[in-house]
Scaffold this motif. Structure first.
Motif, PDB file in Angstrom:
ATOM      1  N   UNK A 295       0.398  -0.692  -0.122  1.00 41.83           N
ATOM      2  CA  UNK A 295       1.099  -1.550   0.827  1.00 41.83           C
ATOM      3  C   UNK A 295       0.366  -1.601   2.169  1.00 41.83           C
ATOM      4  N   UNK A 296      -0.126  -0.449   2.625  1.00 46.52           N
ATOM      5  CA  UNK A 296      -0.858  -0.402   3.894  1.00 46.52           C
ATOM      6  C   UNK A 296      -2.158  -1.197   3.775  1.00 46.52           C
TER       7      UNK A 296
ATOM      8  N   UNK B 221       5.254   9.715   3.563  1.00 41.31           N
ATOM      9  CA  UNK B 221       6.041   9.243   2.415  1.00 41.31           C
ATOM     10  C   UNK B 221       6.144  10.319   1.338  1.00 41.31           C
ATOM     11  N   UNK B 222       5.037  11.019   1.107  1.00 38.81           N
ATOM     12  CA  UNK B 222       5.055  12.100   0.094  1.00 38.81           C
ATOM     13  C   UNK B 222       6.092  13.157   0.464  1.00 38.81           C
ATOM     14  N   UNK B 223       6.077  13.572   1.735  1.00 41.41           N
ATOM     15  CA  UNK B 223       7.018  14.600   2.187  1.00 41.41           C
ATOM     16  C   UNK B 223       8.455  14.090   2.115  1.00 41.41           C
TER      17      UNK B 223
ATOM     18  N   UNK C  51      -1.373   6.924   7.973  1.00 41.54           N
ATOM     19  CA  UNK C  51      -0.591   8.139   8.231  1.00 41.54           C
ATOM     20  C   UNK C  51       0.749   8.106   7.495  1.00 41.54           C
ATOM     21  N   UNK C  52       1.176   6.909   7.079  1.00 41.72           N
ATOM     22  CA  UNK C  52       2.442   6.794   6.355  1.00 41.72           C
ATOM     23  C   UNK C  52       2.369   7.447   4.976  1.00 41.72           C
ATOM     24  N   UNK C  53       1.163   7.595   4.418  1.00 33.89           N
ATOM     25  CA  UNK C  53       1.035   8.111   3.052  1.00 33.89           C
ATOM     26  C   UNK C  53       1.509   9.564   2.943  1.00 33.89           C
TER      27      UNK C  53
ATOM     28  N   UNK D 272      13.978   4.480   4.427  1.00 31.70           N
ATOM     29  CA  UNK D 272      13.220   4.905   5.611  1.00 31.70           C
ATOM     30  C   UNK D 272      12.130   3.892   5.921  1.00 31.70           C
ATOM     31  N   UNK D 273      12.022   3.489   7.186  1.00 30.36           N
ATOM     32  CA  UNK D 273      10.925   2.614   7.609  1.00 30.36           C
ATOM     33  C   UNK D 273       9.725   3.480   7.969  1.00 30.36           C
ATOM     34  N   UNK D 274       8.549   3.083   7.467  1.00 27.57           N
ATOM     35  CA  UNK D 274       7.312   3.817   7.734  1.00 27.57           C
ATOM     36  C   UNK D 274       6.372   2.940   8.551  1.00 27.57           C
TER      37      UNK D 274
END
Length: 140
Positions: A55-56, A24-26, A19-21, A12-14
């Motif tokens: 990474x962010x 990503x957890x979900x 907000x990606x954190x 999956x691309x984030x």
């Protein structure tokens, strides 16, 4: 009864944003349930959040971050790909010294080293991938 393709995986691309954190957890929780991994989803969520946050924070630009979740015969492996080729600090170097527990930075990689069964990083064509594996647990 047909065999699922092996290994089962999600890619999956984030977005390159904090907000990606939580996303990503979900996604990790959903993916591990979907591929019927026996790995501990709470630990997987925590460590994935650390990798995505790193990474962010440490990658310039707006290139997306890629999350890869794979089912292994003995658990699962999670990788986070970003566009920064520099290796992630002390992920695989336990001699770097223990971070101060009151410092905001530096605990994430220690958590990953401590809670995963193995972890590391590798170069990719577009930057690097940082990964960890978790063992499966027997369900009752």
């Amino acid at each position: 009864m047909h065999e699922p393709p092996s290994p089962a995986s999600w890619r999956i691309a984030l977005p390159h944003t904090t907000a990606a954190v939580p996303v990503a957890r979900a996604l990790v929780r959903t993916a591990l349930t979907d591929i019927e991994s026996s790995a501990d989803t709470d630990t997987a969520e925590l460590l994935t959040a650390e990798l995505v946050a790193n990474a962010v924070e440490h990658t310039a630009g707006q290139d997306p971050i890629e999350l890869v979740i794979e089912l292994l015969p003995t658990g699962c492996q999670v990788e986070v790909h970003d566009s920064n080729p520099l290796p992630p600090g002390d992920l695989t170097d336990p001699t770097a010294g223990e971070p101060d527990p009151w410092q905001e930075h530096g605990r994430g990689l220690l958590l990953i080293r401590t809670l995963s069964s193995s972890c590391g990083h590798r170069a990719t064509e577009s930057g690097k991938a940082v990964w960890f594996t978790l063992p499966g647990t027997h369900r009752h």
